[in-house]
Design an enzyme around this catalytic site. Sequence first.
Site, PDB file in Angstrom:
ATOM      1  N   GLY A 189       0.835  -1.197   0.000  1.00 32.38           N
ATOM      2  CA  GLY A 189       0.000   0.000   0.000  1.00 32.38           C
ATOM      3  C   GLY A 189       0.875   1.253   0.000  1.00 32.38           C
ATOM      4  O   GLY A 189       1.901   1.301   0.675  1.00 32.38           O
ATOM      5  N   GLY A 234      -0.590   4.515   0.380  1.00 32.67           N
ATOM      6  CA  GLY A 234      -1.334   5.665   0.882  1.00 32.67           C
ATOM      7  C   GLY A 234      -0.487   6.421   1.885  1.00 32.67           C
ATOM      8  O   GLY A 234       0.739   6.279   1.926  1.00 32.67           O
ATOM      9  N   LEU A 235      -1.121   7.220   2.727  1.00 39.16           N
ATOM     10  CA  LEU A 235      -0.347   8.034   3.664  1.00 39.16           C
ATOM     11  C   LEU A 235       0.478   7.182   4.606  1.00 39.16           C
ATOM     12  O   LEU A 235       1.627   7.485   4.895  1.00 39.16           O
ATOM     13  CB  LEU A 235      -1.283   8.950   4.447  1.00 39.16           C
ATOM     14  CG  LEU A 235      -1.769  10.157   3.667  1.00 39.16           C
ATOM     15  CD1 LEU A 235      -2.780  10.937   4.472  1.00 39.16           C
ATOM     16  CD2 LEU A 235      -0.597  11.039   3.266  1.00 39.16           C
ATOM     17  N   ALA A 236      -0.093   6.084   5.104  1.00 34.93           N
ATOM     18  CA  ALA A 236       0.666   5.223   6.026  1.00 34.93           C
ATOM     19  C   ALA A 236       1.736   4.455   5.273  1.00 34.93           C
ATOM     20  O   ALA A 236       2.892   4.394   5.700  1.00 34.93           O
ATOM     21  CB  ALA A 236      -0.287   4.271   6.750  1.00 34.93           C
ATOM     22  N   ARG A 258     -19.704  12.655  14.092  1.00 37.15           N
ATOM     23  CA  ARG A 258     -20.311  12.050  12.909  1.00 37.15           C
ATOM     24  C   ARG A 258     -21.394  11.035  13.231  1.00 37.15           C
ATOM     25  O   ARG A 258     -22.405  10.965  12.529  1.00 37.15           O
ATOM     26  CB  ARG A 258     -19.231  11.362  12.086  1.00 37.15           C
ATOM     27  CG  ARG A 258     -18.309  12.366  11.480  1.00 37.15           C
ATOM     28  CD  ARG A 258     -17.214  11.708  10.712  1.00 37.15           C
ATOM     29  NE  ARG A 258     -16.378  12.746  10.134  1.00 37.15           N
ATOM     30  CZ  ARG A 258     -15.290  12.520   9.424  1.00 37.15           C
ATOM     31  NH1 ARG A 258     -14.888  11.287   9.221  1.00 37.15           N
ATOM     32  NH2 ARG A 258     -14.608  13.515   8.923  1.00 37.15           N
TER      33      ARG A 258
END
Lengths: 661, 249
Positions: free
Chosen positions: A65, A67-69, A355
């Site tokens: 992956g 993504g940000l991580a 939320r």
Amino acid sequence: MTTTASSAPETYDTPASRVPGVTTGDVLDGRVPDGSPATAWARRKLAYKLVNPANRRKFKIIVVGTGLAGSGAAAALGELGYDVHSFTYHDAPRRAHSVAAQGGINAARARKVDNDSIERFVTDTVKGGDFRGREVDAFRLGEESVRVIDHLNAIGAPFAREYGGALATRSFGGVQVSRTYYTRGQTGQQLQVASAQALLRQVDAGTVTLRTRHEMLDLIIDDGRARGVIMRNLLTGEITSHTADAVVLATGGYGNVFYFSTLAKNSNASAAWRATQRGALFASPSFIQFHPTALPVSSRWQSKTILMSESLRNDGRIWVPLAPGDERAPNDIPEGERDYYLERRYPTFGNLTPRDVASRNASEQITAGRGVGPLKNSVYLDFRDAIARLGAAKIAERYGNLFEMYTHATGEDPYKVPMRIAPGAHFTMGGLWSDYNQMTSIPGLFVGGEAGWGYHGANRLGANSLLSACVDGWFTLPYSIPNYLAPLLGQPRLADDGPAAREALARARSRVDSLLAVDGQHGPTYFHRLLGDILYAGCGVHRTAETLTTAITAIRELRERFWTELRVAGTGDHLNQELERAGRVADYLELAELMCVDALDREESCGAHFRGEHQVDGEAARDDELWAFVSAWEAPGDGTFVRHHEPLSFDAVPLQKRNYR
Amino acid sequence: MKLTLDVWRQDNPAGPGRLETYEVLDATAEMSVVELLDRLNEQLVESGADPIAFESDCREGICGACGVTVDERPHGAQPNTPSCHQRLARYSDGDRIRIEPLRSAAYPVIRDLVVDRSALDRVITAGGHVAIAAGTAPDADAAALDFAAAEMALDFAACIGCGACVAACPNGAAHLFVGSKLAHLAALPTTKAERGRRARAMITEMELDFGPCSSYGECADVCPAGIPLTAIAAVNKERLRAVLHRGND
């Protein structure tokens, strides 16, 4: 801040499950440092073992992956000198779904005089998560948040600035201070692009080997430890094994299990689910956030729900007509016949309630017949008053691209008529269980970002997702992984064609073959859509034992149909998106059952998990006597489930009822 | 509404391509171009045929994965809008639409509508980044970046990397893409020390795969992020600056 004694009972028996097929298992050790949670990270870092710079290149680390991580972890570990191998199913790392987060990133920098602090950040995060996350993780998150902003700013994210040049902030749902840093409505994009560039910088430097268009099919386990991954080259169909000394899964969340979700179409659960099938425990699968500001579904053939940034709730007012079935255009409904239900019920937080509260209240209004729009499935988010107060230009400066996006999607102009919004499946708080070192229950298998279960408890606070992914990638995994690797120095790495690798390879190939062999008549999307219907009805914003039991039966039936009626067009030796989708839907059909089992098992309401049977005055009723623990599931795949648990204790933020009134 | 689609089909990078004709009977005005392809694919699968390969992911106009050529225009008829947000409202019952891959010498076709855009990433890999390691960053409030400069950087940083600018360009130039990155990073105080080095590396790499810019301007018309045409000027500005500053950064 009070430091009353740990509020979780010293010893307690977890309740026996009433769900057929479920047994209770072990108490899990979260490897949380003893003593004050406020100083735990500093003490833990000091205790971590180090790897000498000259030895680092001897260790191979796989990061799945980008993504940000994932990009942060791969870039940071590469920079440190490890032999890092990064994989993404995208054609470019920048496309990871972190790119789509709009609103902002929290940081407890406390520069302003609005009385913010790390302790307040922790309070908001723990309380926002309804006390079902680990308090000590929230401290680490807050502490590293300061560095994360500095770092991402330095590597190219152009954060919004005040006229004088200082970083600008805004506030987000569930919070009474202004600690959210942002770049217009493109915060995720800017952080993601900066992180992807940092990753490519390491590729350029030769410290990271990047393979694009590769999807993880399986995990290699040997001697109880994670030793590598099985990957399918999406262009050629070639399935290969890749071994390593440690594996990081930063593969995102599984909200797409609902079909209609705010996630990118390719976001999936497969890597995390495969890890679960190899023995990694899956925590809190039923904790799924329904974002209150998604665009409503308008047709059967729509592919997803689009998310409008929550930051809109800063200036937009949410309302429905007082009278059910009111057919008038919104601007024709006079002030006295509107119900600003969030401002009415929650005067303190108003439109900025967390939320879960906002989604549940919207869902109740829609169920009660006061929904608006052609399908009566949404509520209004109205900027009329803000435009009158601030002027359209100021609103355009704050939210211009979001308004444009809304116009594209709906053909309506939110400067003139209120937006319509509805709850949509969004962020998953559940994921692979990990200890304080971000290591799963399989040694050598680490997890970062939304693929894990950390920080968010039963409800994620707005603008905490980008933060948690960035902190995991840039500032937690680079500390904790070396601690795992240091004692392994000198031990041979499993060969790419070692017995365990060959076994995993054979298993992955046979699964692909079995998907291709079903020879039915419906594509994977057909089943995915049906699964989504089952989940929204059975395991959605509002759950009961009855809806969940019905859903479990329906999921099992659908799974049987899938394996007899599926048709995967094409073959396995070329780019075959149907085959990719089929594998993901097959996994969703298994994970969905576990989600419902977890929701049915947990006899309380907390955060996003609202069980109709457990409420007081319409608000979620938590049961801290019995359920102040994280359920971490073992799902062997034979219809049985074992609920292991990690008791949660709250020292800095004493257990309290969430009250946003 | 009923739409007739001529869609490019190609089995592999080496294979010959062809346009095939399909009909979608239940298209609606709210559908996007990629949802139209979804709907067509579902029909193809149910009828036992092979669906059309195409790329898209976020469907919120931000990931840059989508991008097809609609009636000879990258992304479609509406200016500055990605394929995933191109709605069918502008079409009428009975219309005919041609859908092809993004066309450029720099983008080999992989299958059907999927192309290889890795040439764009090679430019970023060569120099589109900042030499600051984790943990070494200065306080973000310490380096001055005023409101206007941050806004300007953001205007250029908005690029989503879809590559439509290249496909729209008669020369196959990537100046809008490369210029937006150069202008964005050049505006930031923390990255100035490597400004010349970055420009040299990115422009050298760019010229390997992409054509020269003749200032036609088609790139800015199709750009979903609305990158201004002044990004093109940034390429020449940064190139010249790098020559004059040679050795200094």
